[in-house]
Design a protein around this motif. Structure first.
Motif, mmCIF file in Angstrom:
data_model
loop_
_atom_site.group_PDB
_atom_site.id
_atom_site.type_symbol
_atom_site.label_atom_id
_atom_site.label_comp_id
_atom_site.label_asym_id
_atom_site.label_seq_id
_atom_site.Cartn_x
_atom_site.Cartn_y
_atom_site.Cartn_z
ATOM 1 N N ASP A 110 23.278 30.632 28.801
ATOM 2 C CA ASP A 110 24.217 31.238 27.857
ATOM 3 C C ASP A 110 23.920 32.729 27.759
ATOM 4 O O ASP A 110 22.833 33.132 27.333
ATOM 5 C CB ASP A 110 24.061 30.583 26.482
ATOM 6 C CG ASP A 110 25.137 31.004 25.495
ATOM 7 O OD1 ASP A 110 25.724 32.083 25.679
ATOM 8 O OD2 ASP A 110 25.369 30.249 24.527
ATOM 9 N N PRO A 111 24.864 33.594 28.145
ATOM 10 C CA PRO A 111 24.622 35.047 28.069
ATOM 11 C C PRO A 111 24.227 35.526 26.676
ATOM 12 O O PRO A 111 23.542 36.543 26.545
ATOM 13 C CB PRO A 111 25.959 35.649 28.496
ATOM 14 C CG PRO A 111 26.592 34.599 29.350
ATOM 15 C CD PRO A 111 26.185 33.287 28.736
ATOM 16 N N THR A 112 24.624 34.789 25.645
ATOM 17 C CA THR A 112 24.256 35.188 24.287
ATOM 18 C C THR A 112 22.747 35.162 24.104
ATOM 19 O O THR A 112 22.171 36.049 23.461
ATOM 20 C CB THR A 112 24.927 34.264 23.264
ATOM 21 O OG1 THR A 112 26.342 34.369 23.391
ATOM 22 C CG2 THR A 112 24.536 34.632 21.839
ATOM 23 N N PHE A 113 22.097 34.147 24.660
ATOM 24 C CA PHE A 113 20.633 34.085 24.562
ATOM 25 C C PHE A 113 19.992 35.239 25.323
ATOM 26 O O PHE A 113 19.085 35.914 24.819
ATOM 27 C CB PHE A 113 20.099 32.755 25.094
ATOM 28 C CG PHE A 113 18.601 32.735 25.177
ATOM 29 C CD1 PHE A 113 17.845 32.439 24.055
ATOM 30 C CD2 PHE A 113 17.945 33.065 26.356
ATOM 31 C CE1 PHE A 113 16.459 32.465 24.106
ATOM 32 C CE2 PHE A 113 16.559 33.092 26.418
ATOM 33 C CZ PHE A 113 15.815 32.785 25.299
ATOM 34 N N THR A 114 20.453 35.473 26.546
ATOM 35 C CA THR A 114 19.840 36.531 27.360
ATOM 36 C C THR A 114 20.015 37.893 26.707
ATOM 37 O O THR A 114 19.090 38.715 26.704
ATOM 38 C CB THR A 114 20.440 36.530 28.770
ATOM 39 O OG1 THR A 114 20.317 35.223 29.343
ATOM 40 C CG2 THR A 114 19.723 37.528 29.662
ATOM 41 N N ARG A 115 21.199 38.143 26.132
ATOM 42 C CA ARG A 115 21.410 39.425 25.448
ATOM 43 C C ARG A 115 20.449 39.582 24.282
ATOM 44 O O ARG A 115 19.928 40.676 24.036
ATOM 45 C CB ARG A 115 22.864 39.537 24.978
ATOM 46 C CG ARG A 115 23.847 39.883 26.097
ATOM 47 C CD ARG A 115 25.175 40.346 25.525
ATOM 48 N NE ARG A 115 25.861 39.258 24.827
ATOM 49 C CZ ARG A 115 26.719 38.426 25.406
ATOM 50 N NH1 ARG A 115 26.985 38.555 26.699
ATOM 51 N NH2 ARG A 115 27.316 37.478 24.712
ATOM 52 N N ALA A 116 20.223 38.506 23.550
ATOM 53 C CA ALA A 116 19.286 38.577 22.418
ATOM 54 C C ALA A 116 17.874 38.888 22.909
ATOM 55 O O ALA A 116 17.141 39.683 22.302
ATOM 56 C CB ALA A 116 19.312 37.258 21.644
ATOM 57 N N LEU A 117 17.486 38.265 24.018
ATOM 58 C CA LEU A 117 16.158 38.503 24.584
ATOM 59 C C LEU A 117 16.024 39.955 25.044
ATOM 60 O O LEU A 117 15.017 40.629 24.771
ATOM 61 C CB LEU A 117 15.930 37.556 25.755
ATOM 62 C CG LEU A 117 14.513 37.439 26.302
ATOM 63 C CD1 LEU A 117 13.647 36.658 25.323
ATOM 64 C CD2 LEU A 117 14.518 36.761 27.655
ATOM 65 N N LEU A 118 17.057 40.461 25.723
ATOM 66 C CA LEU A 118 17.032 41.833 26.206
ATOM 67 C C LEU A 118 16.992 42.838 25.055
ATOM 68 O O LEU A 118 16.332 43.878 25.142
ATOM 69 C CB LEU A 118 18.256 42.106 27.080
ATOM 70 C CG LEU A 118 18.398 41.269 28.357
ATOM 71 C CD1 LEU A 118 19.692 41.628 29.075
ATOM 72 C CD2 LEU A 118 17.215 41.465 29.276
ATOM 73 N N THR A 119 17.694 42.526 23.986
ATOM 74 C CA THR A 119 17.710 43.418 22.830
ATOM 75 C C THR A 119 16.322 43.546 22.217
ATOM 76 O O THR A 119 15.901 44.636 21.811
ATOM 77 C CB THR A 119 18.709 42.909 21.775
ATOM 78 O OG1 THR A 119 20.023 42.898 22.342
ATOM 79 C CG2 THR A 119 18.697 43.795 20.538
ATOM 80 N N LEU A 120 15.592 42.434 22.163
ATOM 81 C CA LEU A 120 14.222 42.475 21.638
ATOM 82 C C LEU A 120 13.375 43.455 22.438
ATOM 83 O O LEU A 120 12.598 44.236 21.880
ATOM 84 C CB LEU A 120 13.585 41.088 21.698
ATOM 85 C CG LEU A 120 14.105 40.008 20.748
ATOM 86 C CD1 LEU A 120 13.410 38.695 21.036
ATOM 87 C CD2 LEU A 120 13.889 40.414 19.294
#
Length: 470
Positions: A110-120
């Motif tokens: 899910d791109p939503t998870f990856t975006r959250a990880l990248l934002t961190l």
């Protein structure tokens, strides 16, 4: 960054039941076929909406009284409506706090998870609580994290999950790969420590770092553990792994000696930088005696498991016992730890690039971080040449495969010796004695593995055992 997870004990219990059914079927789950029981479930949101979540799932496997506990990192996304684009990644359903149905998806897809990880990582932010939380860190001088990234999960991995993070079309940003560590161990992961040290020293034989995510969770004994959860590095688009390059050469009837020589030089460069940048230890008689004890135990174990090995038991024991008398052994240092052709990529612009410095995934993390003999990596690559020769052979038989592997072996060792000053080809040298014992140790393990799992392949390591004990 985020508020509390929108959940209650009933929702957590439903999620735990769901994951206990789903997780054992995943490639990264290390206890397939074993009875699995829940010990603890913790979860925290990674974004403000609480869609992207990370779960620390502690399970117990094995019989009561002898059970082992393992903490798995399980990235998820939880949505209040189904997403048809994620249908293949559906984990299942559970009731949310209001009694409505929620859809749970495998987070890396899910791109939503990856975006959250990248934002961190990009913002160097944290999420969660002191009991279970995460924090992102950007590597000093590292690569930027792409904005609006396109993501794709790589297939074929066994112990971790890697997500390719591609930059938007037309962007000049470098694509990344985010490796999510599935089994959580307290302490610094060697993949992060070693690659960061190499890249920081200017070594181009590893992907450039972008950052990592670390955090804390509840260990099986109830204490607070801290360690790495994910690692972001450069993704070398268009590269090929050395196993594919090597087996393709065998299938086409081409030699691989030139490439093996270049790989030997690259390995020597990495070992030299690691010895310079990270702590080393002398190979004392006590350390060599402990190594010999472990090697001798492997001989006994393998001979008991595979009766065919009884004929070489005495010679194998003598070969590993010779380690006790070695003088002038190279210092112990940080190494790759699980080195073979599948751990190397060939880049058109950078040549051979080494990956995955995590070490053998099934060994305890503390053991994987201890300095070791660099020749153990050399032994692993020599065994990999042997396998590539046999796996890729379509004609010419065993004699041709043995000749191909021997050419690779000689070219690799010649370049390695030139780069390090340690030449295992010198008769009677410390390096020759140690490498022969380490290669035999790996070949014995392979014989047992193949006898149990792929009997048609047992001839490959068995041939090496006979060569190394003759």
């Amino acid at each position: 960054m985020t508020g509390p997870v929108a959940t209650d004990p009933a929702s957590d219990a439903a999620l735990a039941e769901l994951l206990l059914q789903w997780a054992p079927r995943q490639r990264w789950f290390a206890h397939k076929g074993a009875e699995v029981r829940l010990q603890r479930l913790e979860r925290t949101p990674l974004d403000e909406a609480g869609v992207a979540q990370l779960v620390a799932l502690t399970v117990r496997t094995g019989p009561e009284g002898a059970a082992e506990s393992t903490v798995y990192a399980v990235p998820l996304t939880v949505r209040h409506a189904p997403d048809e684009s994620l249908a293949a990644a559906l984990v299942g359903h559970l009731p949310d706090v209001d009694g409505a149905r929620a859809w749970v998806y495998d987070g890396p897809h899910d791109p939503t998870f990856t975006r959250a990880l990248l934002t961190l990582v990009a913002a160097e932010e944290g999420a969660g609580s002191p009991a279970f939380g995460v924090h992102g860190t950007s590597a000093d001088g590292g690569l930027p994290v792409p904005a609006g990234a396109v993501t794709k999960v790589l297939g074929g991995e066994q112990s971790n999950t890697s997500i390719v993070v591609g930059a938007p079309q037309g962007s000049q940003e470098v694509p990344l790969i985010a490796k999510v560590f599935r089994v959580l161990n307290a302490g610094d992961n060697p993949d992060v420590v070693v690659q960061t040290a190499l890249a920081g020293a200017g070594c181009e034989r590893v992907p450039r770092p972008a950052g990592w995510v670390d955090g804390q969770w509840t260990a099986p004994d109830g204490s607070t553990a801290h360690g790495h959860l994910a690692h972001l590095t450069e993704f070398l688009a268009g590269s090929q792994d050395a196993w594919r390059v090597a087996t393709a050469a065998v299938e086409a009837g081409r030699g691989f000696a030139a490439e093996a020589g270049e790989l030997g030089a690259a390995t020597a460069e990495v070992h030299a930088v690691l010895a310079r940048e990270l702590p080393t230890e002398p190979a004392t008689p006590e350390r060599l005696a402990a190594l010999a004890d472990g090697l001798a135990a492997r001989v006994a174990w393998a001979c008991a498991a595979v009766p065919q090995l009884e004929a070489v038991a005495a010679a194998a024991t003598a070969r590993v016992e010779a380690v006790r008398g070695v003088t002038g052994a190279p210092d112990l240092q940080r190494v790759h730890g699980d080195y073979h052709l599948g751990q190397v990529l060939h880049s058109a612009s950078r040549g051979w690039v080494l990956l995955d410095f995590e070490g053998e995934p099934l060994r305890p993390l503390a053991e994987r971080s201890v300095p070791d003999l660099a020749l153990r990596d050399v032994a692993g690559m020599l065994r990999s040449f042997d396998y590539a020769a046999s796996a890729g052979a379509r004609s010419g038989g065993e004699e041709a495969a043995a000749a191909w592997a021997a050419q690779c072996r000689e070219a690799f060792l010649a370049s390695y010796a030139e780069g390090t000053g340690v030449d295992p080809r010198v008769p009677g040298s410390a390096a020759q004695t140690l490498l022969a014992a380490l290669e035999l140790d790996k070949a014995l393990y392979e014989v047992v593995y193949e006898a149990r799992n792929r009997p048609d392949w047992v001839r490959i390591p068995l041939g090496a055992v006979h060569r190394l004990t003759s």
